[in-house]
Motif scaffolding. Sequence first.
Motif, short mmCIF file in Angstrom:
data_model
loop_
_atom_site.label_atom_id
_atom_site.label_comp_id
_atom_site.label_asym_id
_atom_site.label_seq_id
_atom_site.Cartn_x
_atom_site.Cartn_y
_atom_site.Cartn_z
N PHE A 715 0.86 -1.18 0.00
CA PHE A 715 0.00 0.00 0.00
C PHE A 715 0.89 1.23 0.00
CE2 PHE A 715 0.75 1.32 4.37
CZ PHE A 715 1.25 0.15 4.95
N TYR A 716 0.30 2.40 -0.11
CA TYR A 716 1.10 3.64 -0.09
C TYR A 716 1.20 4.10 1.36
CZ TYR A 716 0.99 3.83 -5.13
OH TYR A 716 1.17 3.53 -6.46
N ASP A 717 2.43 4.18 1.86
CA ASP A 717 2.58 4.55 3.26
C ASP A 717 2.50 6.06 3.45
OD1 ASP A 717 6.24 4.30 3.54
OD2 ASP A 717 4.93 5.66 2.43
N ALA A 718 2.84 6.53 4.62
CA ALA A 718 2.68 7.97 4.94
C ALA A 718 3.45 8.86 3.98
CB ALA A 718 3.12 8.22 6.37
N SER A 719 4.56 8.32 3.45
CA SER A 719 5.32 9.16 2.50
C SER A 719 5.03 8.75 1.07
CB SER A 719 6.82 9.00 2.79
OG SER A 719 7.15 7.63 2.78
N MET A 720 3.90 8.10 0.86
CA MET A 720 3.44 7.71 -0.47
C MET A 720 4.42 6.76 -1.16
SD MET A 720 0.48 8.68 -0.62
CE MET A 720 0.14 8.20 -2.27
N LYS A 721 5.09 5.95 -0.35
CA LYS A 721 5.94 4.90 -0.93
C LYS A 721 5.13 3.61 -0.99
CE LYS A 721 10.21 3.36 0.40
NZ LYS A 721 10.19 2.97 1.79
N TRP A 722 5.21 2.89 -2.08
CA TRP A 722 4.48 1.63 -2.25
C TRP A 722 5.27 0.55 -1.53
CZ3 TRP A 722 -0.10 -0.10 -3.58
CH2 TRP A 722 -0.27 -1.43 -4.02
N ILE A 723 4.75 0.11 -0.37
CA ILE A 723 5.51 -0.88 0.39
C ILE A 723 4.61 -1.93 1.02
CG2 ILE A 723 7.40 0.65 1.10
CD1 ILE A 723 5.73 0.63 3.86
N ALA A 724 5.20 -3.06 1.38
CA ALA A 724 4.52 -4.05 2.21
C ALA A 724 5.20 -4.00 3.57
CB ALA A 724 4.65 -5.45 1.62
N GLU A 725 4.44 -4.00 4.63
CA GLU A 725 5.00 -3.92 5.97
C GLU A 725 4.87 -5.26 6.68
OE1 GLU A 725 4.04 0.77 7.04
OE2 GLU A 725 2.82 -0.84 7.89
N PRO A 726 5.88 -5.64 7.44
CA PRO A 726 5.78 -6.88 8.20
C PRO A 726 4.58 -6.81 9.15
CG PRO A 726 8.00 -6.00 8.31
CD PRO A 726 7.15 -4.95 7.66
N GLY A 727 4.04 -7.97 9.50
CA GLY A 727 2.90 -7.99 10.42
C GLY A 727 1.93 -9.10 10.05
N SER A 728 0.78 -9.07 10.72
CA SER A 728 -0.16 -10.17 10.46
C SER A 728 -1.21 -9.74 9.44
CB SER A 728 -0.83 -10.61 11.77
OG SER A 728 -1.64 -9.58 12.24
N PHE A 729 -1.63 -10.70 8.66
CA PHE A 729 -2.60 -10.49 7.60
C PHE A 729 -3.67 -11.55 7.71
CE2 PHE A 729 -0.67 -7.38 4.70
CZ PHE A 729 0.62 -7.31 5.22
N LYS A 730 -4.86 -11.18 7.25
CA LYS A 730 -5.92 -12.17 7.07
C LYS A 730 -6.08 -12.41 5.58
CE LYS A 730 -8.74 -11.07 11.16
NZ LYS A 730 -10.03 -10.46 11.60
N VAL A 731 -6.27 -13.65 5.21
CA VAL A 731 -6.58 -13.96 3.82
C VAL A 731 -7.93 -14.67 3.79
CG1 VAL A 731 -5.18 -16.06 3.89
CG2 VAL A 731 -5.85 -15.09 1.69
#
Length: 748
Positions: A715-731
């Motif tokens: 997603f686009y983070d606070a500085s509008m960088k397209w990134i994936a962040e570590p953490g938990s996800f639901k699928v």
Amino acid sequence: MKKSFRLLFISLVSFLFIQTSFLQKNNQKQLNNTDIERRIDSVLSLMTSEEKAGQLNQLSYGFGWGPDVILQIPTEYTDLIRSGKIGSFLNATGAKLTRELQRIAVEESRLKIPLLFGFDVIHGVKTIFPVPLAEASSWDPDLVQMSASLQAKEAASLGIHWTFAPMVDIARDPRWGRIVEGSGEDPFLGSEMAAARVKGFQGDLSSNKNIIACAKHFAAYGGAEGGRDYNTVDISERTLREIYLPPFKAAVDAGAQTIMCSFNEISGVPSSSNKFLLTDILRNEWKFNGFVVSDWNSIGELVNHGVAANLKEAAMLAINAGVDMDMESRSYVTYLSDLVKEGKVSEDRLNEAVKRILRIKFKLGLFDTPYKYCNEDAETMTVMSQEIQDAALLSAQKSIVLLKNQNGILPLKKDLKSIAIIGPLANSKKHPLGSWEQMGDSNDVITLLDGIKKAAPQAIISHVKGCTIKGKSKNDFPLAVEAAKNSDIVILALGEEGHMSGEARSRSSIELPGVQNELAVELFKIGKPIIVVLMNGRPLAINWIAENIPAIIESWFLGIKSGQAIADVIFGDVNPGGKLPVTFPRATGHIPIYYNHKNTGRPSNPLDYFTSKYLDLHLTPLFPFGYGLSYTNFSYDEIQLNKTKIKMDDTLKVSVNVKNTGNYDGEEVVQLYIQDVTASITRPVKELKGFKKIFLKKGESRDVEFIITKNELSFYDASMKWIAEPGSFKVFAGSNSADAQFKTFELD
Ligand code: GLC
């Protein structure tokens, strides 16, 4: 020669042959591109500044087409063509007319530059297909691509080189009339549909059966405040990039040769003078290499927006922002030459715009074969051909969504004794054509009444309108009630006029117009089984009907084969497999409501008063995004993940076994959603990241697999960088956005 050696020798020879022919072809293609650039430069070098400005000028050839087309070409147009002051017409159609216009251009103008003919082929030209929102309900990109390719074939035979389609605007507000022209509320589904239509329209541009596509309206046109067409759009860059831009990017990646900029502003900057949009994103980030056309006078409207003092300034802003062709404002042909002389527009920028347009004309082969699309015999053979009509029927059948089927009342048996067909849309020949019906002829429409009569010839059919679509009169209610009393079953066709959606057709209410709901209530009192068939261009707040009527079919506007396709579904010749591409709100006041919403700090909780809710309305949608029933049933096993933790560059395999547990063969759209549970920016509770439409015979089951990479988690983070962040996800995997089981996994 030993057999194995012989085989090896043959395969080697054939490999070499394939390689050389590929290289030759590729070189040939490479040579063509180099050849094209060389020829563009030589044409450009001969052009005066006025002729360059003329090449960027597009005018509408009147408003009549088909039988209404003006065959006696007005001198205004012949003068413009001969003097090189026009590069393109829109709305000029027919092999005969386009040939004559082209003849004047390539025989009587100084530089003999061919014209480009554009037209709004939104869902067909003469053979009218289902509206795009209907086709999106098929969730079948292959079908949609096929449909676009046949629409292109018919259009090309009518001398049309270029369609102002696909319309790829995301729409989250069903008051907005143009929701009908797009593929609904979701960027992923919208992107799949955009790419499919671009590929379908453009196919092989060296043939004369394909046309240039135009992804529109760039951008965020569907975000208009109040759902009011042309209204202000004020959204964050993140919403722009994550919701509204993806279908345009998909269209560009699919090779769309043109883009149309939109009427609206985005947070203070109108699209037609928006350098960030038209140059920074479109050119520098996406490397788009086609040309940008304005929407109708959208350059001139920069004065209304208040960013240009006059038309000349508007032209300067637009060309410098990145608009290459001017539809209908005449500002480019009038002022560009002076603007270049005054140094307000660079010669390079003017040349760049001209070259982009010449490049498309060369790609289409119009310089070498200017009349390749102007063949009257091809027109006669192609328009309304059986092949194209069959495609329109198939598309209509696949676009139908079954919203309710209590106690399996559907499909009906064909030996029914008597059927009452009631409602203002039951025998309408006009409204199923929807909007942008172009040369569509209502006489070609198969109405619902026609379709039912054909499907159940032995039944006694009584047809009563009962009321009009938007009138207040209930005078015919008694007639309708009488017909229902004397029949085994009631089929009630309700909805909107075909022109209650489309451009400049926003509604302040999404309720059923007129007294149609009251008619349904009256008929319900009789106690006969009722099937409601909806014909509409937007989600409708049909609460009472959804609550009380046992069977509801959403048919949208299905084009000329409407009645046949609906009858095929009603009597079970087709098992419906459509899914909603857009959420159905419970009321106008429920808007905006869409599935990929944020959780908020106080998500709705009936057990906690101080949480997000309405005092007077249930918060869940009437029908959720991705929802649609079948005559059969599908069961989902527990979803399986091949890992519960993945690294950034890993892939996650998600599989789910789906079984057809009912009594009919049928199609199911298995949908995959994700949720980034905790991130540096609030994320939607669900995001569609994949879907697969599968066909299962009754009793059959299949493992459906999806692959997730970090791109689906970015997603686009606070500085509008397209990134994936570590953490938990639901699928999630399931049958619609509200009914999907999930598993969690960790991204490291
Ligand atoms: C209209 C529409 C656009 C269409 C164009 C040409 O105003 O906004 O979608 O392609 O003009 O008809």
